[in-house]
Design an enzyme around this catalytic site. Structure first.
Site, mmCIF file in Angstrom:
data_model
loop_
_atom_site.group_PDB
_atom_site.id
_atom_site.type_symbol
_atom_site.label_atom_id
_atom_site.label_comp_id
_atom_site.label_asym_id
_atom_site.label_seq_id
_atom_site.Cartn_x
_atom_site.Cartn_y
_atom_site.Cartn_z
ATOM 1 N N LYS A 22 -1.715 42.315 9.313
ATOM 2 C CA LYS A 22 -1.773 42.247 10.786
ATOM 3 C C LYS A 22 -1.271 43.545 11.417
ATOM 4 C CE LYS A 22 1.652 40.661 13.093
ATOM 5 N NZ LYS A 22 2.510 40.963 14.228
ATOM 6 N N ASN A 23 -0.120 44.024 10.977
ATOM 7 C CA ASN A 23 0.468 45.177 11.667
ATOM 8 C C ASN A 23 -0.277 46.480 11.376
ATOM 9 O OD1 ASN A 23 2.242 43.588 13.047
ATOM 10 N ND2 ASN A 23 3.950 43.899 11.620
ATOM 11 N N ARG A 93 3.378 43.437 21.498
ATOM 12 C CA ARG A 93 4.100 44.675 21.266
ATOM 13 C C ARG A 93 3.138 45.843 21.001
ATOM 14 N NH1 ARG A 93 8.879 47.134 22.140
ATOM 15 N NH2 ARG A 93 9.427 48.542 20.475
ATOM 16 N N CYS A 117 7.341 39.564 20.300
ATOM 17 C CA CYS A 117 8.334 38.560 19.936
ATOM 18 C C CYS A 117 9.682 38.900 20.551
ATOM 19 C CB CYS A 117 8.476 38.507 18.420
ATOM 20 S SG CYS A 117 7.167 37.578 17.636
ATOM 21 N N ARG A 122 13.977 46.041 22.367
ATOM 22 C CA ARG A 122 13.015 46.819 21.579
ATOM 23 C C ARG A 122 12.608 48.036 22.385
ATOM 24 N NH1 ARG A 122 8.828 42.670 18.875
ATOM 25 N NH2 ARG A 122 8.403 44.479 17.581
ATOM 26 N N ILE A 124 11.483 51.944 23.538
ATOM 27 C CA ILE A 124 10.338 52.796 23.202
ATOM 28 C C ILE A 124 10.702 54.269 23.422
ATOM 29 C CG2 ILE A 124 8.464 51.109 23.502
ATOM 30 C CD1 ILE A 124 8.052 52.340 26.307
ATOM 31 N N ASP A 125 12.028 54.531 23.456
ATOM 32 C CA ASP A 125 12.475 55.900 23.720
ATOM 33 C C ASP A 125 11.971 56.891 22.667
ATOM 34 O OD1 ASP A 125 14.397 54.108 22.333
ATOM 35 O OD2 ASP A 125 15.389 55.998 21.864
ATOM 36 N N GLN A 126 11.842 56.451 21.429
ATOM 37 C CA GLN A 126 11.387 57.381 20.383
ATOM 38 C C GLN A 126 9.895 57.701 20.534
ATOM 39 O OE1 GLN A 126 13.743 58.906 18.330
ATOM 40 N NE2 GLN A 126 14.959 57.773 19.817
ATOM 41 N N ASP A 305 10.950 41.387 8.768
ATOM 42 C CA ASP A 305 9.944 40.347 9.018
ATOM 43 C C ASP A 305 9.983 39.235 7.969
ATOM 44 O OD1 ASP A 305 9.188 41.743 11.231
ATOM 45 O OD2 ASP A 305 7.338 42.546 10.386
ATOM 46 N N ILE A 327 17.949 45.597 11.625
ATOM 47 C CA ILE A 327 16.882 46.265 12.399
ATOM 48 C C ILE A 327 16.878 45.776 13.854
ATOM 49 C CG2 ILE A 327 14.400 46.777 12.513
ATOM 50 C CD1 ILE A 327 15.609 47.774 9.908
ATOM 51 N N ARG A 397 -0.097 33.898 16.062
ATOM 52 C CA ARG A 397 -0.265 35.325 16.351
ATOM 53 C C ARG A 397 -0.384 36.134 15.076
ATOM 54 N NH1 ARG A 397 3.976 37.388 20.669
ATOM 55 N NH2 ARG A 397 3.220 39.246 19.642
HETATM 56 C C1 EPZ Z 1 7.058 46.862 13.955
HETATM 57 O O1 EPZ Z 1 7.654 46.726 15.251
HETATM 58 C C2 EPZ Z 1 6.369 45.553 13.689
HETATM 59 N N1 EPZ Z 1 5.392 45.313 14.747
HETATM 60 C C3 EPZ Z 1 7.388 44.431 13.640
HETATM 61 O O2 EPZ Z 1 6.706 43.269 13.227
HETATM 62 C C4 EPZ Z 1 8.458 44.745 12.617
HETATM 63 O O3 EPZ Z 1 9.470 43.756 12.695
HETATM 64 C C5 EPZ Z 1 9.071 46.119 12.888
HETATM 65 O O4 EPZ Z 1 8.024 47.116 12.961
HETATM 66 C C6 EPZ Z 1 10.072 46.566 11.824
HETATM 67 O O5 EPZ Z 1 9.449 46.604 10.574
HETATM 68 C C7 EPZ Z 1 4.207 45.891 14.693
HETATM 69 O O6 EPZ Z 1 3.864 46.617 13.768
HETATM 70 C C8 EPZ Z 1 3.262 45.583 15.807
HETATM 71 P P1 EPZ Z 1 10.337 49.583 15.155
HETATM 72 P P2 EPZ Z 1 8.167 48.002 16.003
HETATM 73 O O7 EPZ Z 1 9.888 50.558 16.155
HETATM 74 O O8 EPZ Z 1 7.274 49.142 15.703
HETATM 75 C C9 EPZ Z 1 14.378 50.326 17.606
HETATM 76 C C10 EPZ Z 1 6.122 41.010 13.219
HETATM 77 O O9 EPZ Z 1 6.773 39.955 13.080
HETATM 78 N N2 EPZ Z 1 13.596 51.290 18.386
HETATM 79 O O10 EPZ Z 1 10.301 49.968 13.712
HETATM 80 O O11 EPZ Z 1 8.341 47.615 17.419
HETATM 81 C C11 EPZ Z 1 13.924 48.904 17.825
HETATM 82 O O12 EPZ Z 1 14.501 48.337 18.990
HETATM 83 C C12 EPZ Z 1 6.662 42.127 14.091
HETATM 84 O O13 EPZ Z 1 5.013 41.204 12.704
HETATM 85 C C13 EPZ Z 1 14.217 52.025 19.373
HETATM 86 O O14 EPZ Z 1 15.413 51.883 19.608
HETATM 87 O O15 EPZ Z 1 9.568 48.211 15.333
HETATM 88 C C14 EPZ Z 1 14.368 48.246 16.541
HETATM 89 O O16 EPZ Z 1 15.711 47.923 16.634
HETATM 90 C C15 EPZ Z 1 7.910 41.730 14.801
HETATM 91 N N3 EPZ Z 1 13.467 52.939 20.065
HETATM 92 C C16 EPZ Z 1 14.187 49.337 15.494
HETATM 93 O O17 EPZ Z 1 14.165 50.575 16.237
HETATM 94 C C17 EPZ Z 1 12.146 53.111 19.822
HETATM 95 O O18 EPZ Z 1 11.524 53.950 20.503
HETATM 96 C C18 EPZ Z 1 12.909 49.265 14.668
HETATM 97 O O19 EPZ Z 1 11.803 49.131 15.543
HETATM 98 C C19 EPZ Z 1 11.526 52.361 18.823
HETATM 99 C C20 EPZ Z 1 12.289 51.450 18.122
#
Ligand code: EPZ
Length: 431
Positions: A22-23, A93, A117, A122, A124-126, A305, A327, A397
């Site tokens: 999915k992702n 997301r 979710c 969560r 998006i600063d990065q 996950d 995470i 989903r």
């Molecule tokens: C992806 O989310 C997946 N979603 C998530 O899967 C998964 O849990 C996650 O990666 C971790 O593996 C999709 O691929 C659509 P991250 P993502 O950016 O990209 C923080 C599922 O159940 N962060 O790796 O949103 C963030 O808050 C879903 O299928 C920042 O602070 O995750 C988190 O604590 C749920 N700033 C950590 O980093 C940023 O700009 C990891 O988030 C980006 C992230």
């Protein structure tokens, strides 16, 4: 509102075939609009999240033809807007992938801020840091993120945090930026690699995906491709954890065993027998489970996950287990529901202290998010008596035909969409 009605206590025996990731699919569907040529994608899972993304593309003039249930041809030669309507998108997301894709293609994008979710803050600063480094002006206003640039140029970006989404998003935009981009502290998840491979098959020049340094040499244009998405690591892991929770003997087909190693290692440690084949794993468990400690980490660590699913299994293991979520900051919301089924779990900040119980007992519960919802289904399948799970749209989903696949493995689970249908299941229960 749809709900699952489960009568637990049956070991899971048989074979199950895993669908496309999915992702990975979400990133690939978004990246497919970075060319004006047609793109054919196989192995797209038929789940709500992918459906929503494809619908959003149709809303901006993209032609989406379904060749079969899992294969689509995306033709964005007539794309007519860089603004994605929030009616579809605010719920998921992955809407943020359209920023990277459209910024790369048309140098501008406006997308509703991502939903998804509810598992903690969560940020998006990065993502924003990456787009700005590539030369884009990024602004957040009225619930939308907009990004715009005259020209994108390559940059050296060091992420402060390992982020799957930011790595993929910046990789997409940088593919069509002038010059070289280096992403350091990149995420290494299998779907990051799959999306890089997809972009490369469209003519991008991305090296190092799967390591923490990704190097991208921007190209002028991307072209059409024909691509098959990798199998879903988390769907496979969920069925593996199902055997741990419910007992049984299951062959899980169409997987990449390498991607499952972190899950295989933990489940073996607590008493499951696991045999790896080229593209399948067999999981067997009839003996009691033993306790352990689990900490979620970016790949190749134990996936966040899979945290709720392993917690459900450990709730039935002898002794005390500790699960640490590193995470997301709010991913134990389902524990209250699990306690309703008889689990003995205390949550302190990002840590769950689990004292194994000999059995769960069925009750009425609610799925709070996608993976937690799936984990509660596993708990219901393991529990004695009837469990009814509400809010299963979360589960749908990300899991295709979840109830049907589980029924094929001997589970007693049905999906009902009305009180009348629910009453009918009671007849089944007294048979
Ligand atoms: C992806 O989310 C997946 N979603 C998530 O899967 C998964 O849990 C996650 O990666 C971790 O593996 C999709 O691929 C659509 P991250 P993502 O950016 O990209 C923080 C599922 O159940 N962060 O790796 O949103 C963030 O808050 C879903 O299928 C920042 O602070 O995750 C988190 O604590 C749920 N700033 C950590 O980093 C940023 O700009 C990891 O988030 C980006 C992230």
């Amino acid at each position: 509102m749809e709900r699952y009605v489960i009568r637990g206590g049956h070991p899971l025996v048989g074979e199950v075939t895993i669908g496309g990731a999915k992702n990975a699919a979400l990133g690939i569907i978004a990246a497919a609009i970075m060319t004006t040529d047609p793109v054919r994608i196989e192995n797209i899972p038929d789940v709500t999240d992918t459906e929503v993304l494809l619908k959003a593309e149709k809303g901006i003039g993209v032609k989406v033809d379904h060749e079969d249930r899992h294969t689509v041809i995306i033709d964005s030669s007539k794309l007519n807007s860089t603004f994605i309507d929030d009616e579809y998108m605010k719920k998921i997301r992955a809407s943020y992938y359209f920023v990277g894709a459209l910024l790369g293609r048309d140098k501008r994008a406006e997308v509703p801020l991502p939903g998804g979710c509810n598992i903690g803050v969560r940020g998006i600063d990065q993502h924003i840091k990456g787009f700005r480094a590539l030369g884009a002006k990024v602004n957040i206003a009225h619930g939308c993120i907009s990004a715009e640039a005259k020209e994108l140029h390559g940059a050296h970006i060091f992420f402060d945090k390992v982020s799957v989404g930011a790595t993929i998003n910046v990789m997409m935009a940088a593919s069509l930026a002038a010059g070289r981009t280096v992403i350091e502290n990149a995420a290494k998840e299998p779907h990051v690699v799959d999306i890089a491979n997809f972009l490369n098959s469209m003519g991008a020049n991305i090296r190092g995906a799967g390591t923490d340094v990704i190097r991208i040499r921007g190209v002028e244009r991307l072209h059409g491709t024909d691509y098959a998405i990798i199998p879903d690591q988390i769907e496979a892991g969920t069925y593996m954890a199902a055997v741990a929770a419910c007992q049984g003997d299951m062959v899980i087909k169409n997987v990449i065993p390498k991607h499952l190693e972190c899950i295989t290692a933990k489940l073996s440690e607590i008493g499951c027998q696991i045999t790896e084949f080229d593209d399948a794993v067999q999981v067997t468990r009839y003996e009691p489970l033993s306790s352990t400690q689990v900490r979620t980490l970016p790949y190749p660590g134990f996936p966040t996950d899979m945290q709720p699913q392993i917690t459900v299994a450990l709730g039935l293991a002898q002794g005390i287990s500790i699960v640490t979520e590193s995470i997301f900051d709010n991913r134990f919301k389902y524990v209250d529901e699990l306690i309703r089924l008889g689990a003995s779990i205390k949550v302190e900040n990002n840590m769950a202290l689990i004292t194994g119980v000999s059995k769960y007992t069925g009750a009425g519960i609610v799925a709070p998010d996608l993976r937690a919802g799936a984990a509660l289904v596993l708990a219901g399948l393991a529990a004695e008596g009837e469990t009814v799970i509400d809010d299963i749209s979360y589960v749908e989903r990300g899991y295709e035909d979840f109830d049907a696949k589980l029924r094929d493995l001997g589970a007693d689970i049905v999906k009902v969409s009305s009180e009348w249908e629910y009453e009918k299941t009671k007849l089944r229960l007294v048979e």
